[in-house]
Scaffold this motif. Structure first.
Motif, PDB file in Angstrom:
ATOM      1  N   LEU A  60       0.827  -1.204   0.000  1.00 36.61           N
ATOM      2  CA  LEU A  60       0.000   0.000   0.000  1.00 36.61           C
ATOM      3  C   LEU A  60       0.865   1.259   0.000  1.00 36.61           C
ATOM      4  O   LEU A  60       0.556   2.234  -0.693  1.00 36.61           O
ATOM      5  N   SER A  61       1.961   1.238   0.751  1.00 34.39           N
ATOM      6  CA  SER A  61       2.868   2.382   0.781  1.00 34.39           C
ATOM      7  C   SER A  61       3.535   2.607  -0.575  1.00 34.39           C
ATOM      8  O   SER A  61       3.750   3.751  -0.983  1.00 34.39           O
ATOM      9  N   ILE A  62       3.859   1.518  -1.267  1.00 34.40           N
ATOM     10  CA  ILE A  62       4.426   1.662  -2.610  1.00 34.40           C
ATOM     11  C   ILE A  62       3.423   2.349  -3.530  1.00 34.40           C
ATOM     12  O   ILE A  62       3.770   3.278  -4.267  1.00 34.40           O
ATOM     13  N   LEU A  63       2.175   1.893  -3.466  1.00 35.53           N
ATOM     14  CA  LEU A  63       1.145   2.508  -4.310  1.00 35.53           C
ATOM     15  C   LEU A  63       0.949   3.983  -3.977  1.00 35.53           C
ATOM     16  O   LEU A  63       0.846   4.826  -4.881  1.00 35.53           O
ATOM     17  N   LYS A  64       0.906   4.310  -2.688  1.00 34.09           N
ATOM     18  CA  LYS A  64       0.739   5.715  -2.293  1.00 34.09           C
ATOM     19  C   LYS A  64       1.936   6.553  -2.714  1.00 34.09           C
ATOM     20  O   LYS A  64       1.780   7.679  -3.201  1.00 34.09           O
ATOM     21  N   GLY A  65       3.136   6.015  -2.521  1.00 33.81           N
ATOM     22  CA  GLY A  65       4.337   6.749  -2.915  1.00 33.81           C
ATOM     23  C   GLY A  65       4.398   6.987  -4.416  1.00 33.81           C
ATOM     24  O   GLY A  65       4.727   8.090  -4.877  1.00 33.81           O
ATOM     25  N   LEU A  66       4.049   5.953  -5.182  1.00 33.29           N
ATOM     26  CA  LEU A  66       4.052   6.117  -6.642  1.00 33.29           C
ATOM     27  C   LEU A  66       2.971   7.088  -7.102  1.00 33.29           C
ATOM     28  O   LEU A  66       3.170   7.840  -8.065  1.00 33.29           O
ATOM     29  N   TYR A  67       1.840   7.094  -6.400  1.00 33.42           N
ATOM     30  CA  TYR A  67       0.785   8.061  -6.730  1.00 33.42           C
ATOM     31  C   TYR A  67       1.277   9.492  -6.494  1.00 33.42           C
ATOM     32  O   TYR A  67       1.054  10.376  -7.327  1.00 33.42           O
ATOM     33  N   HIS A  68       1.969   9.705  -5.381  1.00 27.98           N
ATOM     34  CA  HIS A  68       2.499  11.052  -5.111  1.00 27.98           C
ATOM     35  C   HIS A  68       3.555  11.435  -6.146  1.00 27.98           C
ATOM     36  O   HIS A  68       3.606  12.592  -6.588  1.00 27.98           O
ATOM     37  N   TRP A  69       4.399  10.475  -6.557  1.00 21.78           N
ATOM     38  CA  TRP A  69       5.366  10.782  -7.610  1.00 21.78           C
ATOM     39  C   TRP A  69       4.668  11.061  -8.927  1.00 21.78           C
ATOM     40  O   TRP A  69       5.125  11.902  -9.711  1.00 21.78           O
ATOM     41  N   ALA A  70       3.570  10.376  -9.186  1.00 22.60           N
ATOM     42  CA  ALA A  70       2.803  10.655 -10.402  1.00 22.60           C
ATOM     43  C   ALA A  70       2.226  12.063 -10.366  1.00 22.60           C
ATOM     44  O   ALA A  70       2.143  12.734 -11.410  1.00 22.60           O
ATOM     45  N   GLN A  71       1.850  12.536  -9.181  1.00 30.90           N
ATOM     46  CA  GLN A  71       1.381  13.918  -9.059  1.00 30.90           C
ATOM     47  C   GLN A  71       2.524  14.901  -9.318  1.00 30.90           C
ATOM     48  O   GLN A  71       2.336  15.924  -9.974  1.00 30.90           O
ATOM     49  N   VAL A  72       3.691  14.596  -8.767  1.00 35.38           N
ATOM     50  CA  VAL A  72       4.842  15.484  -8.952  1.00 35.38           C
ATOM     51  C   VAL A  72       5.241  15.556 -10.418  1.00 35.38           C
ATOM     52  O   VAL A  72       5.518  16.638 -10.949  1.00 35.38           O
ATOM     53  N   THR A  73       5.260  14.428 -11.085  1.00 39.73           N
ATOM     54  CA  THR A  73       5.721  14.391 -12.483  1.00 39.73           C
ATOM     55  C   THR A  73       4.640  14.734 -13.492  1.00 39.73           C
ATOM     56  O   THR A  73       4.933  14.912 -14.670  1.00 39.73           O
ATOM     57  N   GLY A  74       3.382  14.798 -13.064  1.00 45.93           N
ATOM     58  CA  GLY A  74       2.304  15.188 -13.958  1.00 45.93           C
ATOM     59  C   GLY A  74       1.623  14.044 -14.679  1.00 45.93           C
ATOM     60  O   GLY A  74       0.889  14.278 -15.653  1.00 45.93           O
ATOM     61  N   PHE A  75       1.836  12.814 -14.234  1.00 53.84           N
ATOM     62  CA  PHE A  75       1.159  11.674 -14.873  1.00 53.84           C
ATOM     63  C   PHE A  75      -0.316  11.602 -14.530  1.00 53.84           C
ATOM     64  O   PHE A  75      -1.086  10.991 -15.257  1.00 53.84           O
TER      65      PHE A  75
END
Length: 167
Positions: A60-75
């Motif tokens: 779950l933490s991996i998914l949340k972390g990747l979601y936040h990175w997707a927000q940062v990168t604009g995905f």
């Protein structure tokens, strides 16, 4: 002839004793292996549940972390929801969670004490941001409830796992 038959009888008797001793030892080892295996699996049931919970929280933490990175990168999000168009507080919180969630995931997957501490930091941080600073992420009480539930589940499992091990 009696000397040869006495020697044969002694040898047969010794072979019979060795065979009986080997058979008894084999039976004892197989019973010991079964009973120790059963005791080991019963003794560590809460510890195994805690490790399973930590692994699920790691995913779950991996998914949340990747979601936040997707927000940062604009995905994820549209042009008006782009990272550059958000407030400085939102940007700081998003970068913070993008990094710390992935660090927590590694520690949780390895079931290390520091992983649990970092994960607890993320859980409490998200709950505090949602409650105390609703302008950043919107102040969702559902998110706070989920974070509190995960925290309570971890504490209960850790308590039960600690009780299974003698001091």
């Amino acid at each position: 002839m009696s000397e040869i038959s006495t020697r044969d009888a002694a040898r047969d008797s010794a072979n019979a004793r060795d065979a009986a001793r080997d058979n008894a030892r084999d039976n004892a080892m197989s019973v010991a292996a079964i009973s120790s295996e059963r005791a080991e699996s019963d003794d560590n049931v809460w510890t195994r549940r805690l490790v399973l919970f930590l692994r699920v929280m790691a995913l779950l933490s991996i998914l949340k972390g990747l979601y936040h990175w997707a927000q940062v990168t604009g995905f994820v999000g549209g042009e008006d929801e782009a990272f550059e168009n958000q407030s400085m507080a939102w940007q700081a919180a998003t970068v913070y969670f993008a990094v710390i969630e992935l660090v927590a995931a590694v520690g949780l997957w390895l079931a290390t004490p520091w992983g649990a501490v970092v994960w607890l930091t993320t859980v409490v941080s998200m709950a505090v941001i949602e409650l105390m600073f609703p302008g950043i992420y919107g102040g969702s009480l559902v998110v706070v409830g989920v974070e509190v539930f995960m925290l309570a589940a971890y504490l209960a499992l850790a308590w039960m796992a600690a009780r299974e091990r003698p001091p």
